[in-house]
Design a protein around this motif. Sequence first.
Motif, PDB file in Angstrom:
ATOM      1  N   MET A 153      28.317  12.602   7.197  1.00 34.99           N
ATOM      2  CA  MET A 153      27.949  11.237   6.858  1.00 34.99           C
ATOM      3  C   MET A 153      26.948  10.705   7.887  1.00 34.99           C
ATOM      4  SD  MET A 153      29.660  10.511   4.086  1.00 34.99           S
ATOM      5  CE  MET A 153      29.684   8.733   3.982  1.00 34.99           C
ATOM      6  N   CYS A 154      25.964   9.980   7.409  1.00 33.91           N
ATOM      7  CA  CYS A 154      24.966   9.401   8.305  1.00 33.91           C
ATOM      8  C   CYS A 154      25.603   8.283   9.131  1.00 33.91           C
ATOM      9  CB  CYS A 154      23.800   8.837   7.509  1.00 33.91           C
ATOM     10  SG  CYS A 154      22.871  10.065   6.538  1.00 33.91           S
ATOM     11  N   THR A 155      25.204   8.204  10.387  1.00 31.34           N
ATOM     12  CA  THR A 155      25.669   7.137  11.263  1.00 31.34           C
ATOM     13  C   THR A 155      24.528   6.170  11.535  1.00 31.34           C
ATOM     14  OG1 THR A 155      25.107   8.374  13.263  1.00 31.34           O
ATOM     15  CG2 THR A 155      27.311   8.728  12.340  1.00 31.34           C
ATOM     16  N   ALA A 156      24.891   5.008  12.073  1.00 34.89           N
ATOM     17  CA  ALA A 156      23.872   4.001  12.355  1.00 34.89           C
ATOM     18  C   ALA A 156      22.834   4.516  13.340  1.00 34.89           C
ATOM     19  CB  ALA A 156      24.543   2.732  12.883  1.00 34.89           C
ATOM     20  N   SER A 157      23.247   5.367  14.270  1.00 39.35           N
ATOM     21  CA  SER A 157      22.300   5.879  15.269  1.00 39.35           C
ATOM     22  C   SER A 157      21.291   6.843  14.665  1.00 39.35           C
ATOM     23  CB  SER A 157      23.072   6.578  16.387  1.00 39.35           C
ATOM     24  OG  SER A 157      23.808   7.681  15.873  1.00 39.35           O
ATOM     25  N   GLN A 158      21.559   7.370  13.467  1.00 38.52           N
ATOM     26  CA  GLN A 158      20.630   8.297  12.816  1.00 38.52           C
ATOM     27  C   GLN A 158      19.699   7.601  11.837  1.00 38.52           C
ATOM     28  OE1 GLN A 158      24.114  10.780  11.431  1.00 38.52           O
ATOM     29  NE2 GLN A 158      22.735  12.453  11.961  1.00 38.52           N
ATOM     30  N   LEU A 159      19.887   6.313  11.604  1.00 43.95           N
ATOM     31  CA  LEU A 159      19.179   5.639  10.516  1.00 43.95           C
ATOM     32  C   LEU A 159      18.330   4.482  11.021  1.00 43.95           C
ATOM     33  CD1 LEU A 159      22.198   5.407   8.038  1.00 43.95           C
ATOM     34  CD2 LEU A 159      20.323   7.073   7.941  1.00 43.95           C
ATOM     35  N   THR A 160      17.316   4.172  10.225  1.00 46.05           N
ATOM     36  CA  THR A 160      16.578   2.920  10.359  1.00 46.05           C
ATOM     37  C   THR A 160      16.731   2.168   9.046  1.00 46.05           C
ATOM     38  OG1 THR A 160      14.520   3.948   9.598  1.00 46.05           O
ATOM     39  CG2 THR A 160      14.916   3.893  11.984  1.00 46.05           C
ATOM     40  N   ALA A 161      16.670   0.831   9.106  1.00 43.39           N
ATOM     41  CA  ALA A 161      16.854   0.007   7.912  1.00 43.39           C
ATOM     42  C   ALA A 161      15.679  -0.943   7.768  1.00 43.39           C
ATOM     43  CB  ALA A 161      18.159  -0.776   8.000  1.00 43.39           C
ATOM     44  N   ALA A 162      15.380  -1.274   6.502  1.00 40.46           N
ATOM     45  CA  ALA A 162      14.283  -2.215   6.225  1.00 40.46           C
ATOM     46  C   ALA A 162      14.473  -2.778   4.836  1.00 40.46           C
ATOM     47  CB  ALA A 162      12.923  -1.518   6.331  1.00 40.46           C
ATOM     48  N   LEU A 163      14.001  -4.017   4.647  1.00 38.16           N
ATOM     49  CA  LEU A 163      13.991  -4.617   3.317  1.00 38.16           C
ATOM     50  C   LEU A 163      12.792  -4.098   2.543  1.00 38.16           C
ATOM     51  CD1 LEU A 163      15.022  -8.345   3.911  1.00 38.16           C
ATOM     52  CD2 LEU A 163      16.254  -6.626   2.580  1.00 38.16           C
ATOM     53  N   GLY A 164      13.042  -3.722   1.282  1.00 33.48           N
ATOM     54  CA  GLY A 164      11.955  -3.233   0.439  1.00 33.48           C
ATOM     55  C   GLY A 164      11.480  -4.295  -0.530  1.00 33.48           C
ATOM     56  N   GLY A 165      10.930  -3.816  -1.632  1.00 30.07           N
ATOM     57  CA  GLY A 165      10.372  -4.727  -2.626  1.00 30.07           C
ATOM     58  C   GLY A 165      11.446  -5.499  -3.361  1.00 30.07           C
ATOM     59  N   GLY A 166      10.991  -6.525  -4.118  1.00 29.57           N
ATOM     60  CA  GLY A 166      11.899  -7.387  -4.856  1.00 29.57           C
ATOM     61  C   GLY A 166      11.484  -7.547  -6.297  1.00 29.57           C
ATOM     62  N   ASP A 167      12.380  -8.173  -7.056  1.00 35.44           N
ATOM     63  CA  ASP A 167      12.127  -8.431  -8.468  1.00 35.44           C
ATOM     64  C   ASP A 167      12.923  -9.671  -8.834  1.00 35.44           C
ATOM     65  OD1 ASP A 167      11.203  -8.235 -11.003  1.00 35.44           O
ATOM     66  OD2 ASP A 167      12.410  -6.494 -11.584  1.00 35.44           O
ATOM     67  N   ALA A 168      12.538 -10.306  -9.939  1.00 36.36           N
ATOM     68  CA  ALA A 168      13.223 -11.511 -10.388  1.00 36.36           C
ATOM     69  C   ALA A 168      13.245 -11.536 -11.903  1.00 36.36           C
ATOM     70  CB  ALA A 168      12.522 -12.763  -9.835  1.00 36.36           C
ATOM     71  N   GLY A 169      14.242 -12.226 -12.448  1.00 34.75           N
ATOM     72  CA  GLY A 169      14.338 -12.353 -13.896  1.00 34.75           C
ATOM     73  C   GLY A 169      15.519 -13.213 -14.284  1.00 34.75           C
ATOM     74  N   TYR A 174      16.378  -9.864  -7.024  1.00 40.03           N
ATOM     75  CA  TYR A 174      16.779  -8.519  -6.633  1.00 40.03           C
ATOM     76  C   TYR A 174      15.871  -8.064  -5.481  1.00 40.03           C
ATOM     77  CZ  TYR A 174      19.037  -8.698 -11.206  1.00 40.03           C
ATOM     78  OH  TYR A 174      19.788  -9.061 -12.295  1.00 40.03           O
ATOM     79  N   ARG A 175      16.499  -7.466  -4.476  1.00 42.53           N
ATOM     80  CA  ARG A 175      15.750  -7.001  -3.313  1.00 42.53           C
ATOM     81  C   ARG A 175      16.358  -5.673  -2.871  1.00 42.53           C
ATOM     82  NH1 ARG A 175      13.127 -10.110   0.805  1.00 42.53           N
ATOM     83  NH2 ARG A 175      11.611  -8.713   1.803  1.00 42.53           N
ATOM     84  N   SER A 176      15.521  -4.685  -2.630  1.00 43.77           N
ATOM     85  CA  SER A 176      16.033  -3.381  -2.209  1.00 43.77           C
ATOM     86  C   SER A 176      16.203  -3.349  -0.698  1.00 43.77           C
ATOM     87  CB  SER A 176      15.093  -2.264  -2.656  1.00 43.77           C
ATOM     88  OG  SER A 176      13.809  -2.419  -2.067  1.00 43.77           O
ATOM     89  N   LEU A 177      17.219  -2.630  -0.245  1.00 41.28           N
ATOM     90  CA  LEU A 177      17.483  -2.393   1.170  1.00 41.28           C
ATOM     91  C   LEU A 177      17.449  -0.891   1.377  1.00 41.28           C
ATOM     92  CD1 LEU A 177      18.395  -3.321   4.019  1.00 41.28           C
ATOM     93  CD2 LEU A 177      20.753  -3.138   3.186  1.00 41.28           C
ATOM     94  N   VAL A 178      16.574  -0.421   2.269  1.00 42.86           N
ATOM     95  CA  VAL A 178      16.291   1.010   2.415  1.00 42.86           C
ATOM     96  C   VAL A 178      16.811   1.503   3.765  1.00 42.86           C
ATOM     97  CG1 VAL A 178      14.500   2.782   2.401  1.00 42.86           C
ATOM     98  CG2 VAL A 178      14.210   0.699   1.014  1.00 42.86           C
ATOM     99  N   LEU A 179      17.536   2.636   3.732  1.00 45.74           N
ATOM    100  CA  LEU A 179      17.945   3.338   4.946  1.00 45.74           C
ATOM    101  C   LEU A 179      17.228   4.681   4.992  1.00 45.74           C
ATOM    102  CD1 LEU A 179      21.812   2.741   5.204  1.00 45.74           C
ATOM    103  CD2 LEU A 179      19.936   1.394   6.170  1.00 45.74           C
ATOM    104  N   THR A 280      13.516   4.650  -2.555  1.00 44.48           N
ATOM    105  CA  THR A 280      13.339   3.355  -1.909  1.00 44.48           C
ATOM    106  C   THR A 280      13.327   2.189  -2.882  1.00 44.48           C
ATOM    107  OG1 THR A 280      10.915   3.577  -2.034  1.00 44.48           O
ATOM    108  CG2 THR A 280      12.023   4.397  -0.030  1.00 44.48           C
ATOM    109  N   SER A 281      13.575   2.449  -4.185  1.00 42.71           N
ATOM    110  CA  SER A 281      13.489   1.389  -5.189  1.00 42.71           C
ATOM    111  C   SER A 281      14.835   0.772  -5.515  1.00 42.71           C
ATOM    112  CB  SER A 281      12.869   1.949  -6.474  1.00 42.71           C
ATOM    113  OG  SER A 281      13.660   3.020  -6.998  1.00 42.71           O
ATOM    114  N   GLY A 282      15.846   1.049  -4.729  1.00 37.09           N
ATOM    115  CA  GLY A 282      17.161   0.459  -4.978  1.00 37.09           C
ATOM    116  C   GLY A 282      17.924   1.205  -6.051  1.00 37.09           C
ATOM    117  N   ASN A 283      18.935   0.561  -6.589  1.00 39.98           N
ATOM    118  CA  ASN A 283      19.798   1.148  -7.623  1.00 39.98           C
ATOM    119  C   ASN A 283      19.944   0.129  -8.759  1.00 39.98           C
ATOM    120  OD1 ASN A 283      21.577   2.653  -9.072  1.00 39.98           O
ATOM    121  ND2 ASN A 283      23.205   2.678  -7.543  1.00 39.98           N
ATOM    122  N   PRO A 284      18.838  -0.108  -9.488  1.00 37.09           N
ATOM    123  CA  PRO A 284      18.900  -1.180 -10.482  1.00 37.09           C
ATOM    124  C   PRO A 284      19.634  -0.810 -11.750  1.00 37.09           C
ATOM    125  CG  PRO A 284      16.759  -0.114 -10.548  1.00 37.09           C
ATOM    126  CD  PRO A 284      17.499   0.507  -9.398  1.00 37.09           C
TER     127      PRO A 284
END
Length: 286
Positions: A153-169, A174-179, A280-284
Amino acid sequence: MTGSPDDREDGDLTRRLDTDRPDPLEPLLRPPTTCLATPPGAFHRIRRRAARRRRARAAMVAAAVAAVLGGVPYLVGAISTSGGDEVVVPTATRSRTGPGPHSPSPSTAPSATSPPAVPTPAHRPPGDPSPGTTGPSGRTVAPSRHTPGTSPMCTASQLTAALGGGDAGAGNLYRSLVLTNRASGACQVSGYPGLSLLDTDGKQIGVPAARDRRTYAPVVLQPGGSASVTIHTVNRQGVCLPTSAQLRIYPPGDTASLVIPGEVTNCDGRFSVTPFAAGTSGNPSA
């Protein structure tokens, strides 16, 4: 004085009938009585039958008493048993699933033979589910584990996080969060992250994100590979909490967190997150 010759000869009639001469009518009026003899062994047979009847009655009484006494524990147990409010945490199985109705393939699920104990850190925000405990949605979060032959399992020390693109409707945001895996070896993420909104001082805003009910499968991240989730909120509806300045993310199965800048607003109590999917597009998808 005249009389019959019999009277003159024998006196009165009574004295004649009381003589010792047998009555000629007695054999006809009172025939001799002959009693039948008792058959041989009849008395003993009667006693044996009576003894058998007594034993049968005693056996039936004993069986009835045993049945009554044997049913008492069940009756007491039925009376004392009640549907209490005890929370029973299900034991670990060979596969881990999200809150959805389907489970991932057992070939990719980690083993549950020896789950390690996972401490709950003091710095975890209130409401964030720690591994091995029950989160706000009522689902038990499985602790981190590694099966030989599969990626850890990935740990926090192995990952970087960032907010990705968004969508609305239809008023939904909706906003993606990428690890992304920044380590030199492969690791995997499976299920939901812990996600909380923080203000500029690092204090938590509201409750952690709820979990969007759907199925999921582990996602293996090669070095440089990414997986993402979708954050779901609504656009200024109902009561809105202050907009966040930071996001705190707990990778699945880890007790350490990542904190990144990010503005997300929890309005009308709608703040949820999907499980991880590759890319990186989330899980819509529902």
